[in-house]
Design a protein around this motif. Structure first.
Motif, short mmCIF file in Angstrom:
data_model
loop_
_atom_site.label_atom_id
_atom_site.label_comp_id
_atom_site.label_asym_id
_atom_site.label_seq_id
_atom_site.Cartn_x
_atom_site.Cartn_y
_atom_site.Cartn_z
N ASP A 295 0.59 -1.43 0.13
CA ASP A 295 -0.24 -0.16 -0.13
C ASP A 295 0.83 1.60 -0.18
OD1 ASP A 295 1.15 -0.01 2.87
OD2 ASP A 295 -0.74 0.23 3.44
N GLN A 296 1.85 0.90 0.22
CA GLN A 296 2.74 2.57 0.03
C GLN A 296 3.29 2.00 -1.23
OE1 GLN A 296 5.68 2.43 3.85
NE2 GLN A 296 4.33 1.91 4.71
N LEU A 297 4.03 1.42 -1.57
CA LEU A 297 4.70 1.38 -2.95
C LEU A 297 4.56 2.53 -4.32
CD1 LEU A 297 7.19 -0.89 -4.33
CD2 LEU A 297 4.72 -1.94 -5.34
N ALA A 298 3.40 2.47 -4.99
CA ALA A 298 3.62 3.44 -5.45
C ALA A 298 4.39 4.75 -5.19
CB ALA A 298 2.27 4.53 -5.67
N ALA A 299 3.39 5.13 -3.33
CA ALA A 299 4.65 6.54 -3.92
C ALA A 299 6.13 6.37 -3.35
CB ALA A 299 3.82 7.10 -1.91
N ARG A 300 6.18 5.25 -2.86
CA ARG A 300 7.68 5.30 -2.25
C ARG A 300 8.56 4.54 -3.28
NH1 ARG A 300 8.73 1.97 2.48
NH2 ARG A 300 10.63 2.20 2.30
N SER A 301 8.23 4.36 -4.63
CA SER A 301 8.82 3.82 -5.50
C SER A 301 9.75 4.25 -6.11
CB SER A 301 7.86 2.94 -7.43
OG SER A 301 7.35 4.49 -7.22
N GLY A 302 10.20 5.72 -6.20
CA GLY A 302 11.59 6.86 -5.96
C GLY A 302 12.38 5.55 -5.51
N GLU A 303 12.02 5.27 -4.34
CA GLU A 303 13.62 4.67 -3.61
C GLU A 303 14.00 2.78 -4.30
OE1 GLU A 303 11.82 3.49 0.22
OE2 GLU A 303 10.39 5.66 1.15
N SER A 320 2.27 -9.84 -4.57
CA SER A 320 3.66 -9.45 -4.75
C SER A 320 3.23 -9.60 -6.79
CB SER A 320 5.39 -10.41 -4.60
OG SER A 320 5.01 -12.01 -5.20
N ALA A 321 2.60 -9.93 -7.19
CA ALA A 321 2.68 -10.05 -7.92
C ALA A 321 1.64 -8.52 -9.19
CB ALA A 321 1.05 -11.26 -8.63
N GLN A 322 0.76 -8.16 -8.38
CA GLN A 322 0.47 -6.86 -7.94
C GLN A 322 1.41 -5.76 -7.87
OE1 GLN A 322 -2.66 -5.43 -9.64
NE2 GLN A 322 -2.71 -3.41 -8.43
N ALA A 323 2.15 -6.00 -7.28
CA ALA A 323 3.23 -4.68 -6.93
C ALA A 323 3.92 -4.59 -8.47
CB ALA A 323 4.04 -5.42 -6.01
N VAL A 324 4.13 -6.35 -8.72
CA VAL A 324 4.61 -6.38 -10.58
C VAL A 324 4.09 -5.43 -11.41
CG1 VAL A 324 4.90 -7.84 -12.58
CG2 VAL A 324 5.36 -8.15 -10.48
N VAL A 325 3.03 -5.09 -11.23
CA VAL A 325 1.89 -4.13 -12.07
C VAL A 325 2.17 -2.72 -11.68
CG1 VAL A 325 -0.03 -3.58 -12.42
CG2 VAL A 325 0.23 -5.64 -12.57
N LEU A 326 2.28 -2.51 -10.61
CA LEU A 326 2.58 -1.03 -9.94
C LEU A 326 3.93 -0.56 -10.31
CD1 LEU A 326 0.71 -1.65 -6.70
CD2 LEU A 326 0.14 -0.41 -8.51
N LEU A 327 5.14 -1.48 -10.03
CA LEU A 327 6.32 -1.24 -11.09
C LEU A 327 6.39 -0.62 -12.13
CD1 LEU A 327 8.33 -3.32 -7.85
CD2 LEU A 327 8.24 -0.76 -8.32
N GLN A 328 5.91 -1.67 -13.14
CA GLN A 328 6.03 -1.28 -14.42
C GLN A 328 4.51 -0.75 -15.06
OE1 GLN A 328 3.74 -5.43 -15.60
NE2 GLN A 328 5.99 -6.16 -16.11
#
Length: 357
Positions: A295-303, A320-328
């Protein structure tokens, strides 16, 4: 048991059909699309099927077939009409031929009219048929280019398709309205072009006045499809990721296996997207992993360093599958999901920090 899947390519509105024999594991694909080969191969893998044949209903003008690329990847063979004019096929089909897959087979019916090499494939029990562009749902293929002829198509439909049992389900190569299936009885009764009381002259007049634009991809698609989809040298397109041996899932996610991640070591960044109490909990965590809850990944992807590959981790591989989508979406090009998450990581004896014994 018959395994059947209807797949869709949105840019070309093309249906690809997978048929498999559950007992033997043998399968075939009808009208595969070049850009969807990775998807199709993933589905075959997940269903534990071996691709024996790719079949073309005709030489397409709106997309490039995936037949050649699937042959390179899976060892499958290519079949299409002997009247198609195509080169490089493993088998050229004639009216009445059979294509076997395990204990099942398709029967070939020649249905020219859209092109000279149009085929309809009929399942052995005549419960379903794959009509290509010859007969669509409440429509039909064009007859104004590529050897098209309205009189020939009228005869093909009435003699080879409408002669099937009324209950036979018909699956076309395309649909532009979201429709998926029809039947012989439906089209005999309700097809506005070629059904009901329409005569050959009625049909020819209808087709002559369609006024459709030229297919946008015809100048690229037809030459490639006359070579079974083999691209020109240097135009194969983007390949699989090279930073690690990855597996592409039918769900559209690249996955890395635990032992592969273990061997990759510090070359990749591990991002654990669980909550802090899980990170320090009974499953432990992978050494060197960075904790960024989902729930913090989108805001903290700059790290996260975009110059290095990223592997997302959670308990089971779902979050983590959803995390892959968010990072892409955030612009990360080299990113994968740890298959099975920490549950599988521990089950395979990979090293952890913390956690229960």
């Amino acid at each position: 048991m018959l395994i059947f899947r209807q797949l869709f390519d949105a840019p070309s509105s093309t249906y690809t059909y997978l048929l498999g024999d559950a007992l033997s594991g043998d399968a075939l694909l009808i009208d595969p699309v070049f850009e969807q080969v990775r998807r199709d191969a993933a589905l075959l893998h997940e269903l534990r099927l071996s691709l024996r044949w790719t079949l073309e209903t005709h030489v397409h003008a709106d997309h490039v077939t995936g037949a050649w690329l699937l042959r390179q990847r899976t060892g499958s063979r290519i079949a299409l009409s002997c009247r198609s004019g195509a080169h490089g096929a493993d088998r050229l089909l004639e009216h009445g031929d059979r294509i076997a897959f395990g204990g099942r087979h398709l029967k070939v019916r020649a249905t020219p009219g859209h092109t000279n090499g149009c085929l309809t494939y009929v399942l052995d029990d005549q419960s379903m048929a794959f009509t290509g562009d010859c007969l669509l749902i409440r429509g039909c293929g064009r007859t104004d280019f590529q050897q098209g002829d309205a009189g020939t198509m009228y005869r093909s439909v009435h003699e080879q398709i409408f002669s099937l049992p009324g209950r036979c389900l018909l699956y076309p190569a395309h649909d532009y309205r979201g429709l998926t299936v029809t039947s012989v009885d439906e089209e005999r009764n309700w097809n506005p072009r070629i059904g009901g009381d329409s005569s050959a002259d009625d049909f020819a007049g209808y087709m002559k006045n369609l006024g459709l634009p030229h297919p946008k991809q015809i100048d690229v698609a037809v030459p490639a499809n006359l070579n079974c989809g083999r691209p020109a040298e240097g135009l194969v397109g983007a390949g699989d990721p090279t930073w690690a041996p990855l597996t592409f899932t039918f769900g559209g996610i690249w996955e890395i296996q635990p032992h592969v991640l273990e061997e990759a070591g510090a070359r990749v960044q591990v991002i654990d997207v669980r909550q802090p109490d899980e990170f320090d909990g009974s499953l432990g965590h992978i050494g060197g992993a960075k904790l960024i809850p989902l729930d913090q990944l989108a805001a903290r992807s700059g790290e996260i360093d975009k110059a290095r590959p990223v592997v997302a981790v959670c308990r089971s591989g779902a979050r983590s599958a959803q995390a892959v989508v968010l990072l892409q979406r955030a612009g990360f090009g080299e990113v994968a999901n740890l298959a099975g998450g920490m549950l599988r990581w521990r089950a395979e004896g990979c090293p952890v920090e913390g956690g229960a014994a």
